[in-house]
Write an enzyme that holds these catalytic residues in place. Structure first.
Site, PDB file in Angstrom:
ATOM      1  N   LYS A   1      23.510  24.506  43.861  1.00  0.00           N
ATOM      2  CA  LYS A   1      24.854  24.252  44.132  1.00  0.00           C
ATOM      3  C   LYS A   1      24.817  22.805  44.661  1.00  0.00           C
ATOM      4  CE  LYS A   1      28.883  26.304  43.859  1.00  0.00           C
ATOM      5  NZ  LYS A   1      29.474  27.259  42.976  1.00  0.00           N
TER       6      LYS A   1
ATOM      7  N   GLY B   1      45.228  34.638  45.034  1.00  0.00           N
ATOM      8  CA  GLY B   1      44.671  33.186  44.418  1.00  0.00           C
ATOM      9  C   GLY B   1      45.055  33.277  43.043  1.00  0.00           C
ATOM     10  N   VAL B   2      45.908  32.576  42.537  1.00  0.00           N
ATOM     11  CA  VAL B   2      46.390  32.502  41.174  1.00  0.00           C
ATOM     12  C   VAL B   2      46.055  30.940  40.787  1.00  0.00           C
ATOM     13  CG1 VAL B   2      47.979  34.349  41.215  1.00  0.00           C
ATOM     14  CG2 VAL B   2      48.936  32.120  41.744  1.00  0.00           C
ATOM     15  N   GLY B   3      44.912  30.641  41.172  1.00  0.00           N
ATOM     16  CA  GLY B   3      44.283  29.173  40.630  1.00  0.00           C
ATOM     17  C   GLY B   3      43.839  29.518  39.116  1.00  0.00           C
TER      18      GLY B   3
ATOM     19  N   VAL C   1      40.959  30.704  37.855  1.00  0.00           N
ATOM     20  CA  VAL C   1      40.413  32.348  37.393  1.00  0.00           C
ATOM     21  C   VAL C   1      41.579  33.262  37.646  1.00  0.00           C
ATOM     22  CG1 VAL C   1      39.150  33.972  38.127  1.00  0.00           C
ATOM     23  CG2 VAL C   1      38.175  31.609  38.190  1.00  0.00           C
TER      24      VAL C   1
END
Ligand code: NAD
Length: 346
Positions: A78, A178-180, A182
């Protein structure tokens, strides 16, 4: 470094600094036993270099485990860039990052993660071939988020089967944090399956767009931990399962896309005792890396991706069943299987 609590026998931890562009980056390569390391690049405004290092090490180890559970021929790595993704980006910064990736000569392939877009990766591509998640090129696979979200949706149903006694989500309530990238795709799948949604985010426009499409009820960011919902789907930040939030949960299961959801592994046992079935994050969210693996192979095939995704959902079911029958936390079972797969490849 070697005494760091998250070191976990990393094969390499590489620090990069480029004065001209302001790049400060770490590339952590946890294991190449199963193949060259692959994992996304995160851009985040860390409080300290120590926080940045810890994030890189934990995320990189998580990628080794994720890639092993998804059974793809890749090791785990990463990268993290220290900076504000809204204000500190520049083409020179990503070119410098591309040179850093290239210096590892294929030991590590990068892709998007939080704060980093397909457009950023196209700039990285100018300096290195060791980058995936691109829009252009023969094997390009684009944004991995839709595949990640599909895997989470299927995995959430697999979890519901065991936690709620049914995978029919009609009339069931799912709380999505979280509604980014994904989270928003996941909401579409869930709404399509008849689930009632409660959503939160710090981005008002994103919330309104999802709510308009799906009929989701919006709550304030901190209120999501208290809502009456069957399943909690964290799709924003890590460490959301912690001492403070645990007592507030009324959920029967947790199944979402965020990486490193448990602040410490011991939270898995506390969830088990509370009767909350936890779908280990790096198992359920492996769809994106499967898509990236197809691109890295140089021969992208949608059928291969779908077959791997279906197998991953089965693997999740096996982890949950083993944990339930043994009375062991699900994250402990997943870690054990992942470590066995990595050791077998050595
Ligand atoms: P994203 O940046 O597109 O979405 C994250 C969303 O969370 C944003 O809308 C943001 O406003 C929101 N958010 C931030 N702080 C919040 C808070 N305090 N409360 C509520 N919402 C908040 O990122 P993404 O690509 O959708 O990834 C989400 C998570 O899933 C991350 O943890 C990421 O590491 C993980 N993940 C992503 C993928 C992928 O394919 N994109 C794959 C595996 C894992």
């Amino acid at each position: 470094m070697f005494d760091h609590p998250s070191f976990d026998a990393h094969e390499g931890v590489h620090m990069f600094h480029d004065a001209a562009s302001g790049l400060r980056a770490i590339i952590a390569v946890h294991s190449t036993a199963r193949g060259p390391a692959a994992g996304g690049c995160r851009m985040w405004d860390y409080d300290s270099g120590e926080a940045m290092l810890k994030d890189a090490l934990r995320l990189s180890q998580g990628m080794s485990y994720k890639n092993a559970m998804a059974d793809i021929p890749l090791g785990g790595g990463k990268s993290v860039i220290w900076g504000n993704a809204r204000t500190d980006k520049s083409p020179d910064l990503f070119r410098a990052f591309g040179r850093a990736v290239n210096s590892l000569q294929g030991q590590y392939t990068t892709a998007e993660d939080v704060g980093v877009s397909v457009a950023d990766m196209e700039i990285v591509r100018e300096e290195t071939p060791y980058v995936a998640g691109l829009d252009k090129g023969e094997a390009a696979s684009g944004d991995p988020s839709p595949v990640t979200a599909k895997g989470i949706f299927l995995g959430l149903r697999e979890t519901a089967k065991r936690a709620l006694g049914t995978d029919d989500l009609r009339g069931k309530t799912v709380a999505v944090q979280g509604v980014g990238h994904v989270g928003s795709y996941l909401c579409d799948h869930l709404a399509g399956a008849g689930a009632d949604l409660i959503i939160t985010d710090i981005d008002q426009a994103a919330l309104e767009a999802v709510s308009k499409r799906t009929g989701a009820r919006i709550v304030a960011p901190d209120a999501i931990y208290d809502v009456e919902a069957d399943i909690f789907a964290p799709c924003a930040l890590g460490a959301v399962v912690n001492e403070q939030t645990l007592d507030r949960f009324k959920f029967k299961a947790i199944a979402g896309g965020a990486n490193n959801q448990l602040i410490v592994p011991e939270m898995g046992e506390l969830l088990r005792r509370k009767g909350i079935l936890y779908a280990p994050d790096y198992v359920i969210n492996g769809g994106g890396i499967i898509n990236v693996a197809a691109e890295i192979s140089g021969n992208y095939s949608r059928d291969w991706v779908e077959a791997k995704l279906a197998r991953l959902v089965e693997t999740l079911g096996e982890v949950l069943d083993e944990a339930l029958s043994e009375g062991t936390p699900t994250n402990v079972v997943a870690d054990r299987i992942a470590r066995e797969r990595i050791a077998a490849a050595k």
